[in-house]
Scaffold this active site. Structure first.
Site, short mmCIF file in Angstrom:
data_model
loop_
_atom_site.label_atom_id
_atom_site.label_comp_id
_atom_site.label_asym_id
_atom_site.label_seq_id
_atom_site.Cartn_x
_atom_site.Cartn_y
_atom_site.Cartn_z
N GLY A 44 -4.57 -4.23 -3.84
CA GLY A 44 -5.61 -3.07 -4.26
C GLY A 44 -4.81 -1.76 -4.55
N HIS A 45 -4.91 -1.60 -5.78
CA HIS A 45 -3.89 -0.46 -6.32
C HIS A 45 -4.78 0.65 -6.82
CE1 HIS A 45 -0.60 -3.40 -7.17
NE2 HIS A 45 -0.84 -3.39 -6.14
N GLN A 74 1.83 -5.89 -3.25
CA GLN A 74 2.31 -6.01 -2.05
C GLN A 74 3.65 -5.25 -1.73
OE1 GLN A 74 1.31 -9.31 -3.59
NE2 GLN A 74 -0.80 -8.30 -3.16
N ASN A 98 -5.58 -9.99 -3.47
CA ASN A 98 -5.01 -9.31 -2.19
C ASN A 98 -4.62 -8.00 -2.36
OD1 ASN A 98 -2.87 -10.23 -3.61
ND2 ASN A 98 -1.77 -11.13 -1.72
N ASP A 119 0.89 -1.29 -0.17
CA ASP A 119 -0.17 0.10 -0.19
C ASP A 119 0.64 1.35 -0.03
OD1 ASP A 119 -2.18 -1.71 0.00
OD2 ASP A 119 -2.22 -1.45 2.07
N LYS A 154 2.03 1.97 -5.07
CA LYS A 154 2.58 1.66 -6.35
C LYS A 154 1.58 2.09 -7.65
CE LYS A 154 2.33 -2.46 -4.30
NZ LYS A 154 2.07 -1.86 -3.09
P1 GDP Z 1 -0.71 0.61 -3.63
O1 GDP Z 1 -1.20 -1.00 -3.18
O2 GDP Z 1 0.91 0.56 -3.48
O3 GDP Z 1 -0.97 0.66 -5.05
O4 GDP Z 1 -1.42 1.40 -2.70
P2 GDP Z 1 -2.84 1.65 -2.27
O5 GDP Z 1 -3.76 2.36 -3.40
O6 GDP Z 1 -3.53 0.62 -1.53
O7 GDP Z 1 -2.81 2.65 -1.00
C1 GDP Z 1 -2.30 4.08 -1.49
C2 GDP Z 1 -3.55 5.11 -1.12
O8 GDP Z 1 -2.95 6.36 -0.87
C3 GDP Z 1 -4.53 5.43 -2.23
O9 GDP Z 1 -5.73 5.49 -1.49
C4 GDP Z 1 -3.88 6.38 -2.86
O10 GDP Z 1 -4.88 7.04 -3.62
C5 GDP Z 1 -3.29 7.19 -1.74
N1 GDP Z 1 -2.14 8.12 -2.15
C6 GDP Z 1 -1.23 7.81 -3.25
N2 GDP Z 1 -0.39 8.88 -3.16
C7 GDP Z 1 -0.53 9.73 -1.92
C8 GDP Z 1 0.00 10.94 -1.47
O11 GDP Z 1 1.03 11.21 -1.90
N3 GDP Z 1 -0.66 11.35 -0.41
C9 GDP Z 1 -1.80 10.80 0.03
N4 GDP Z 1 -2.59 11.47 1.02
N5 GDP Z 1 -2.43 9.85 -0.61
C10 GDP Z 1 -1.78 9.28 -1.60
P1 IMO Z 2 -0.89 -4.10 -2.16
O1 IMO Z 2 -0.51 -4.75 -3.73
C1 IMO Z 2 -0.93 -4.77 2.05
C2 IMO Z 2 -0.97 -8.59 3.76
C3 IMO Z 2 -2.20 -8.97 4.39
C4 IMO Z 2 -1.75 -10.13 5.20
C5 IMO Z 2 -0.54 -10.90 4.56
C6 IMO Z 2 -0.96 -12.21 4.18
O2 IMO Z 2 -2.26 -3.21 -2.29
O3 IMO Z 2 0.12 -3.40 -1.59
P2 IMO Z 2 -2.65 -12.63 2.08
O4 IMO Z 2 -3.99 -12.39 1.74
O5 IMO Z 2 -1.48 -12.23 1.06
O6 IMO Z 2 -2.31 -14.20 2.23
O7 IMO Z 2 -2.33 -11.98 3.29
O8 IMO Z 2 -0.11 -9.92 3.35
N1 IMO Z 2 -1.22 -8.26 2.19
C7 IMO Z 2 -1.17 -6.77 1.70
N2 IMO Z 2 -0.91 -5.55 2.90
N3 IMO Z 2 -1.07 -4.28 0.80
C8 IMO Z 2 -1.19 -5.59 -0.03
O9 IMO Z 2 -1.22 -5.46 -1.39
C9 IMO Z 2 -1.50 -6.74 0.59
N4 IMO Z 2 -1.43 -7.87 -0.01
C10 IMO Z 2 -1.40 -8.93 1.20
O10 IMO Z 2 -2.79 -8.08 4.72
O11 IMO Z 2 -0.82 -9.35 6.28
MG MG Z 3 -2.90 -1.42 -1.85
#
Ligand code: GDP
Ligand code: IMO
Ligand code: MG
Length: 441
Positions: A43-44, A226, A41, A16, A19
Site C-alpha cells: 500500500g503506497h 515491502q 500486499n 511502509d 516509498k
Molecule cells: P510505503 O508503503 O513505503 O509507500 O508507505 P505507506 O504509504 O504504506 O506508509 C507511509 C505513511 O506515512 C503514509 O500514510 C504516508 O502518507 C505517510 N507519510 C509519508 N511521509 C511522512 C512523513 O514524513 N510524516 C508523516 N507524519 N507521515 C508521512
Molecule cells: P509496502 O510496499 C509492510 C508483510 C506482512 C507480513 C509479511 C508477509 O506497503 O511497504 P505477505 O502478505 O507479503 O505474504 O505477508 O510481509 N508485508 C508488508 N508490511 N508493508 C508492506 O508493503 C508489506 N507487504 C507485506 O505484514 O508480515
Molecule cells: Mg505501505
C-alpha cells in the site's frame, strides 16, 4: 531529461517507509516508473495537492501524466484488485493511458488467497501474519512452474485450460489436507474473464521499453515494494514476504541488468515499524510506542492492522545499506517524533555473552539473546511539519539526522516532515548525485 539517472527506491526497514511518497516526488525527473515486485500486499500512499491516493499495484508515479508507469514482471497481479484500482483512479480523474503491464507477470487467483488463509491457520501460533492476499502461494506457484502469467490470462482458451488443470491439483490439497470445500474452475473462469478483457489492452512487452529508457538516459525510477527485512532471501526469514524487495529485485523484476542502475535510495522512517509477526529488537510495547502509532497514524494501508512501533534501529539500516548498495538515504516522519523529551537510536546489539554486535546477526530470528544498545539524544517539541530547509529544523532534530547519517555511513538525500509532496527537505548536492547518471569509464 536526456541524462537522467536510473534510480531504485527501496524500503530500508520492514515496509511502509513512505516509498510511494518519494517515488511520486522523483517521478517528474524520470520518463518511467516501474514497480518491480510484490503485489497488493503493498500500500503506497501519495498525498498530492492535499489529496490522498493509496496505490496497491499501480506505480506511484501515475499522477504524472507525462511518464510511463509499468507493472514489472516481478509483480504478482490480482486482476480484480487491479481493475478496481484502475477504475478508482479514472473515477478520480487520473488518466491511466500511460499504464502498462508486463505480460510475464503472474496472476493471483482465488486458490492463492484461500491457501494463504489456510496455510496461516495451519501455522497456528507461529503464523507469519501475512496480508492474506495470496502473495506467498502465487510466488510459490511461479517457482513451482504452476503459475499463470498475464499473457496466458488474457487469452481465453489458454486461461480456461490452465485454470482447470491447476484447480484440479489445488483442490486435492484444499480437500485432503485442509478438509475444505473444493473450488469450481468454471466459476473462476466466469468471474475472471471480464477482468482479462479489461486488462488485455494494458499488456505489453516491457523489458525492451525499460532497457531503451534506462540505456538512453531518459530516467527510470524502479519502485520497490515491502522492505529489505521482508526479502525472501535476506530478510528475517521466515517472517518475510515471498519476493525480492531489495534493490537487486529491480533487475529480476523488470529485466534490466545491474549496470544500468545509477543509484539506490533507501527509504526509512525516523523510527521503526513492522506489521505482522517476527523479530523486532527495538519494539516499544509501552506508551512511547503508542505515542508513535497515534501521531504517525501507524495503521496498515492495506489491511488496517495497527503497526508495531519502536526506535530507529541502525543495525538494520546498515544491513540495508550494504545489501542494497545504497547510495543515499531518505529519512522521514521526523514530525512524528516531535513532542518526546528524548529519542533513542539503536546503535548496536549486545549478545547473551555481552559482546557488541554491529552487523545484523544471521540468527537474529532464532536467538532471543540479542538486546539493543541505545544512544539517547535530546528530543524536540517544535512543530517541524512546515520546515522546508534543514536550517528550519530545531537543532535537536538536526543533530538526530546527523547522527543517523553518521551511523549509516551514507548521505541523507531527503528528509520528510509530513505526508505532503511539499513537506520534503532536499539536500541539493546529494540529490544531484542521486539523479546524475554514472559514467562507465
Ligand atoms: P510505503 O508503503 O513505503 O509507500 O508507505 P505507506 O504509504 O504504506 O506508509 C507511509 C505513511 O506515512 C503514509 O500514510 C504516508 O502518507 C505517510 N507519510 C509519508 N511521509 C511522512 C512523513 O514524513 N510524516 C508523516 N507524519 N507521515 C508521512
Ligand atoms: P509496502 O510496499 C509492510 C508483510 C506482512 C507480513 C509479511 C508477509 O506497503 O511497504 P505477505 O502478505 O507479503 O505474504 O505477508 O510481509 N508485508 C508488508 N508490511 N508493508 C508492506 O508493503 C508489506 N507487504 C507485506 O505484514 O508480515
Ligand atoms: Mg505501505
Amino acid at each position: 531529461m536526456a541524462n537522467s539517472a536510473n534510480v531504485v527506491i527501496v524500503g530500508a526497514q520492514w515496509g511502509d517507509e513512505a516509498k510511494g511518497k518519494l517515488v511520486d516526488f522523483l517521478a517528474c525527473n524520470a520518463s518511467m516508473v516501474v514497480r518491480y515486485g510484490g503485489g497488493n500486499n503493498a500500500g503506497h500512499t501519495v498525498t498530492a495537492n492535499g489529496i490522498e491516493y493509496k496505490f496497491h499495484l499501480i506505480p506511484a508515479g501515475i499522477l504524472n501524466p507525462d511518464i510511463l508507469c509499468i507493472v514489472g514482471s516481478g509483480v504478482v497481479i490480482d486482476p480484480g484488485v487491479l481493475v478496481k484500482e484502475i477504475e478508482g483512479l479514472v473515477n478520480r480523474g487520473v488518466s491511466v493511458a500511460n499504464l502498462k503491464l508486463s505480460s510475464a507477470a503472474h496472476v493471483i487467483l482465488p486458490y492463492h488467497r484461500l491457501l494463504d488463509e489456510l496455510e496461516e491457520r495451519g501455522r497456528g501460533a507461529s503464523k507469519i501474519g501475512t496480508t492474506g492476499r495470496g502473495i506467498g502461494p502465487a510466488y510459490a506457484d511461479k517457482s513451482n512452474r504452476y503459475g499463470i502469467r498475464l499473457s496466458e490470462f488474457v487469452c481465453p482458451e489458454v486461461f480456461a485450460a490452465r485454470v482447470r488443470a491447476v484447480v484440479a491439483e489445488k483442490n486435492l490439497i484444499i480437500e485432503k489436507v485442509y478438509g475444505e470445500a473444493p473450488l469450481d474452475a468454471d466459476q473462476i473462469i466466469a468471474e475472471y474473464t471480464p477482468y482479462a478483457e479489461a486488462l488485455k489492452p494494458f499488456c505489453s512487452e516491457i523489458a525492451p521499453l525499460v532497457y531503451d529508457a534506462a540505456s538512453h538516459g531518459k530516467g527510470v525510477i524502479f519502485e520497490g515494494a515491502q522492505g529489505t527485512l521482508l526479502d525472501i532471501d535476506l530478510g528475517t526469514y521466515p517472517y518475510v514476504t515471498s519476493s525480492h524487495p531489495i534493490a537487486g529485485g529491480a533487475c529480476l523484476g523488470t529485466g534490466i541488468g545491474p549496470t544500468l542502475i545509477d543509484s539506490v535510495v533507501g527509504v526509512a522512517k525516523g523510527y521503526t515499524t513492522r506489521v505482522g509477526s517476527g523479530v523486532f529488537p527495538t519494539e516499544l510495547l509501552d506508551e512511547r510506542g503508542d505515542y508513535i502509532r497515534e501521531r504517525g497514524h501507524e495503521y496498515g494501508t492495506t489491511t488496517g492492522r495497527p503497526r508495531r512501533c519502536g526506535w530507529l534501529d541502525t543495525v538494520i539500516l546498515r544491513f540495508a545499506v550494504k545489501v542494497n548498495g545504497m547510495t543515499a538515504l531518505s529519512l522521514g516522519h521526523l514530525d512524528v517524533l516531535t513532542g518526546m523529551n528524548e529519542v533513542q537510536i539503536c546503535v548496536a546489539y549486545r549478545n547473551a555473552e555481552g559482546e557488541l554486535i554491529n552487523d545484523l546477526p544471521s540468527d537474529l530470528v532464532t536467538n532471543a539473546g540479542y538486546t539493543p544498545v541505545y544512544e539517547t539524544l535530546p528530543g524536540w517539541h517544535e512543530d517541524v511539519s512546515n520546515a522546508r530547509t534543514a536550517e528550519e529544523l530545531p537543532a535537536n532534530a538536526r543533530a538526530y539526522v546527523a547522527r543517523v547519517q553518521a551511523l549509516c555511513g551514507v548521505p541523507i538525500a531527503a528528509i520528510s516532515v509530513g505526508p505532503g509532496r511539499e513537506q520534503t527537505i532536499l539536500d541539493a548536492e546529494v540529490m544531484q548525485k542521486v539523479q546524475t547518471r554514472r559514467q562507465w569509464v
